[in-house]
Design a protein around this motif. Structure first.
Motif, short mmCIF file in Angstrom:
data_model
loop_
_atom_site.label_atom_id
_atom_site.label_comp_id
_atom_site.label_asym_id
_atom_site.label_seq_id
_atom_site.Cartn_x
_atom_site.Cartn_y
_atom_site.Cartn_z
N UNK A 204 0.84 -1.21 0.00
CA UNK A 204 0.00 0.00 0.00
C UNK A 204 0.86 1.25 0.00
N UNK A 205 1.95 1.20 0.77
CA UNK A 205 2.86 2.35 0.79
C UNK A 205 3.49 2.61 -0.56
N UNK A 206 3.86 1.52 -1.28
CA UNK A 206 4.41 1.67 -2.63
C UNK A 206 3.41 2.36 -3.56
N UNK A 207 2.13 1.99 -3.42
CA UNK A 207 1.11 2.59 -4.28
C UNK A 207 0.93 4.07 -3.95
N UNK A 208 0.97 4.41 -2.67
CA UNK A 208 0.87 5.82 -2.29
C UNK A 208 2.06 6.61 -2.86
N UNK A 209 3.25 6.03 -2.74
CA UNK A 209 4.45 6.72 -3.25
C UNK A 209 4.37 6.93 -4.76
N UNK A 210 3.92 5.91 -5.48
CA UNK A 210 3.91 6.02 -6.93
C UNK A 210 2.85 7.01 -7.41
N UNK A 211 1.78 7.20 -6.64
CA UNK A 211 0.77 8.18 -7.02
C UNK A 211 1.30 9.61 -6.94
N UNK A 212 2.38 9.81 -6.20
CA UNK A 212 2.97 11.14 -6.11
C UNK A 212 3.78 11.49 -7.37
#
Length: 351
Positions: A204-212
């Motif tokens: 989930x953290x990876x997905x949040x980071x990539x959305x940035x």
């Protein structure tokens, strides 16, 4: 209650304060332009204080020469229309105080009807109001104010052109490299998830980071556009145009990588399970992801970060990946990752 009032006061103060300070050089150039416009207009156009010349100088000095030219044209057109309109209304209806309000309303409607820009639309009623308020509107007075404005705008443009015109290449360089570095980190996070078990929180953290990455791409595009604007009509910009063109091309490539990395990260989050890393091809995929991050840093001239970065500087996917029939629950994520890797390879190896 006192804390609430303090927070409200702080919020109002933050609205009137800029996030960044105007460069001191621009402050100096604005002051020089205003002083030069005052003395030039005072010497050439007598009788009235050269207020219009100083106002034009203050408005025309902008962060780039190209913007200065635009503001000079907007200010000159707005003043010409406003002064002529005010003079005509004064000659028709006299000098009563209510004529000022009429001139302002008519100016606003005229600017709307002509579909003028926001800056020009604002200049017309302001100029009409100043002409009616500061002096008797007559043809001679109108001509003097127009000449005064054009003179002040011309002086400000020349000052901004000659005194170290800004070259805003460094913000563009910084934003493009920051975007490339963050894409490389996202690839490395994917490689870690492909090679060893990771928790749901990490995915989930990876997905949040990539959305940035999307906002970072937008900032980089804006920085490159600002840099291009700063080089227009700029005698100092010749040596930077090639570098800026390279950044523009690189952004097109990085935009594709943002889409692909986001797709891989979402696929990994949606279809991941703890046995995925046991698939033989996943270690090869993880290796290619690390090499992609490595090659991306080389393309963007970034310092190598992380002990897991590949040392091989050759092209990606130099040998075909051997894919053994995966578990039925894993073929979707493996197929999707391979297709996205192919597109990443194409972008990083393109001329």
């Amino acid at each position: 209650m006192a804390r609430w009032q303090l927070r409200r006061t702080t919020a109002w103060v933050s609205r009137i304060r800029a996030v960044g300070r105007v460069p001191f050089l621009q402050v100096v150039k604005t002051s020089v332009a205003a002083i030069a416009a005052w003395f030039a207009a005072d010497a050439l156009i007598a009788e009235e204080p050269p207020i219009f010349a100083v106002i034009a100088a203050l408005i025309v000095v902008q962060p780039s020469v190209n913007q200065s030219l635009g503001r000079a044209l907007e200010r000159s057109i707005g003043v010409i229309v406003g002064v002529v309109l005010a003079t005509g209304i004064s000659l028709l209806f006299g000098s009563a105080a209510w004529i000022i309000l009429v001139a302002v309303v008519v100016s606003i409607l005229l600017a709307w009807a002509l579909r003028l820009s926001q800056q020009t639309s604002n200049q017309i009623p302001i100029s009409a109001m100043l002409v009616l308020a500061l002096g008797a509107a007559s043809p001679i007075y109108a001509i003097d104010r127009i000449a005064e404005t054009v003179l002040g705008a011309a002086i400000a443009f020349v000052v901004n052109l000659l005194i170290v015109p800004p070259v805003l290449i460094e913000p563009a360089r910084r934003e493009v490299r920051s975007l490339a570095e963050e894409i490389a980190r996202s690839l490395e996070r994917l490689a870690l998830a492909a090679s060893e078990p990771v928790g749901r929180g990490a995915l989930e953290g990876n997905l949040v980071e990539v959305r940035l990455l999307r906002p970072m791409l937008a900032r980089a595009q804006a920085a490159v556009a600002t840099a291009e604007d700063s080089l227009a009509l700029n005698w100092r910009g010749g040596r930077h145009r090639g570098e800026l063109a390279a950044y523009d091309d690189e952004l097109a490539r990085l935009g594709v990588l943002v889409t692909r990395v986001a797709g891989m990260t979402r696929t990994m989050r949606d279809h991941y399970d703890d046995s995925l890393h046991r698939e033989p091809v996943m270690e090869q995929i993880a290796s290619e992801l690390r090499r992609a991050a490595h090659d991306l840093r080389i393309r963007a001239a970034l310092p190598e970060v992380g002990a897991d970065a590949a040392s091989d500087t050759g092209p990606l996917l130099t040998a075909p990946l051997v894919v053994v029939s995966p578990h039925p629950e894993h073929w979707v994520v493996i197929g999707s990752m391979l297709e996205d890797l192919r597109r990443v390879h194409e972008e990083l190896t393109a001329d």
